[in-house]
Design a protein around this motif. Sequence first.
Motif, PDB file in Angstrom:
ATOM      1  N   ASP A  56       1.103  -0.941   0.109  1.00 42.52           N
ATOM      2  CA  ASP A  56      -0.041  -0.136  -0.664  1.00 42.52           C
ATOM      3  C   ASP A  56       1.417   1.048  -0.264  1.00 42.52           C
ATOM      4  O   ASP A  56       0.494   2.258  -0.691  1.00 42.52           O
ATOM      5  CB  ASP A  56      -0.643   0.219   1.231  1.00 42.52           C
ATOM      6  CG  ASP A  56      -1.903  -1.025   1.043  1.00 42.52           C
ATOM      7  OD1 ASP A  56      -2.232  -1.519  -0.190  1.00 42.52           O
ATOM      8  OD2 ASP A  56      -2.326  -1.681   1.868  1.00 42.52           O
ATOM      9  N   GLU A  57       2.195   1.114   0.880  1.00 40.47           N
ATOM     10  CA  GLU A  57       2.808   2.829   0.795  1.00 40.47           C
ATOM     11  C   GLU A  57       3.488   3.205  -0.661  1.00 40.47           C
ATOM     12  O   GLU A  57       3.545   3.929  -0.432  1.00 40.47           O
ATOM     13  CB  GLU A  57       3.558   2.270   1.670  1.00 40.47           C
ATOM     14  CG  GLU A  57       3.183   2.698   3.474  1.00 40.47           C
ATOM     15  CD  GLU A  57       4.070   2.376   4.894  1.00 40.47           C
ATOM     16  OE1 GLU A  57       5.151   2.697   4.497  1.00 40.47           O
ATOM     17  OE2 GLU A  57       3.913   1.712   5.677  1.00 40.47           O
ATOM     18  N   ASN A  60       0.906   3.577  -2.964  1.00 40.14           N
ATOM     19  CA  ASN A  60       0.072   5.294  -3.529  1.00 40.14           C
ATOM     20  C   ASN A  60       1.609   5.872  -3.189  1.00 40.14           C
ATOM     21  O   ASN A  60       0.589   6.841  -3.736  1.00 40.14           O
ATOM     22  CB  ASN A  60       0.065   5.519  -1.442  1.00 40.14           C
ATOM     23  CG  ASN A  60      -1.262   4.929  -1.028  1.00 40.14           C
ATOM     24  OD1 ASN A  60      -2.450   4.269  -2.085  1.00 40.14           O
ATOM     25  ND2 ASN A  60      -1.412   4.610   0.407  1.00 40.14           N
ATOM     26  N   ILE A  65      -0.802   9.388  -3.920  1.00 44.08           N
ATOM     27  CA  ILE A  65      -1.474   9.507  -2.715  1.00 44.08           C
ATOM     28  C   ILE A  65      -0.226  10.146  -1.020  1.00 44.08           C
ATOM     29  O   ILE A  65       0.239   8.621  -1.181  1.00 44.08           O
ATOM     30  CB  ILE A  65      -2.452   8.137  -3.065  1.00 44.08           C
ATOM     31  CG1 ILE A  65      -2.603   8.623  -4.626  1.00 44.08           C
ATOM     32  CG2 ILE A  65      -3.366   8.625  -1.801  1.00 44.08           C
ATOM     33  CD1 ILE A  65      -4.058   7.098  -4.221  1.00 44.08           C
ATOM     34  N   ASN A  66      -1.224  10.565  -1.234  1.00 42.84           N
ATOM     35  CA  ASN A  66      -0.567  10.739   0.490  1.00 42.84           C
ATOM     36  C   ASN A  66      -1.787  10.081   1.472  1.00 42.84           C
ATOM     37  O   ASN A  66      -2.525  11.280   1.962  1.00 42.84           O
ATOM     38  CB  ASN A  66      -0.105  12.728   0.477  1.00 42.84           C
ATOM     39  CG  ASN A  66       0.662  12.564   2.119  1.00 42.84           C
ATOM     40  OD1 ASN A  66       0.847  11.573   3.053  1.00 42.84           O
ATOM     41  ND2 ASN A  66       0.808  13.769   2.993  1.00 42.84           N
ATOM     42  N   ASP A  67      -1.756   9.481   1.965  1.00 40.39           N
ATOM     43  CA  ASP A  67      -2.528   9.098   3.089  1.00 40.39           C
ATOM     44  C   ASP A  67      -2.690   9.445   4.376  1.00 40.39           C
ATOM     45  O   ASP A  67      -1.598   8.408   4.979  1.00 40.39           O
ATOM     46  CB  ASP A  67      -2.583   7.182   2.717  1.00 40.39           C
ATOM     47  CG  ASP A  67      -3.566   6.467   3.392  1.00 40.39           C
ATOM     48  OD1 ASP A  67      -4.076   7.056   4.524  1.00 40.39           O
ATOM     49  OD2 ASP A  67      -3.353   5.384   3.486  1.00 40.39           O
TER      50      ASP A  67
END
Length: 176
Positions: A56-57, A60, A65-67
Amino acid sequence: MTKMEKESNLQVTFSKRRTGVFKKCSEPTTLCGVQMLTIIFSLGLKVFTFSHPSVDEILNRIMGINDASSSMGLSRETRQRLESQQLSNVQDLNNQIMHVQEQLEVAKQRGKVIAQALQAGREQRWWERSMENMTYPQLDSINIPQSTRGVMGGPSPSSMGPHQAMGGSNNFGGGY
């Protein structure tokens, strides 16, 4: 290189090669601290991944994307310490895996050396073999002392007739 035809060979080879690829992927993450994502799709359309720190990291990061949920409300400094600790733990585990794999290889090599030594020992202990299987030089090298020849099961030269001592027999058909 050509594709294998037999499906069972394909599955075994895929499993072994996949493990090897993931092992190679873990090396730069351990040695250099890089982030990596490897995705492999099997013929059965199963997905196998290796990632560091997480799928996921990395996805992203690729997508920009900055989660916010991944930060869990922690300060930047705390997140960095946490990531550093996690990276250190992963590196320690990878080092342990590599050390165990090295030990396994050493043990395999020792096993091969022992097996070769046992085989060589079997081949070199010719004196334990049956006398029928010995060569003339091997028989000649036994060199049994004269005084023990009668004790070892055969007649001593002094109890033999002249022809027996030379390898002949006492059986001449009419007597002597």
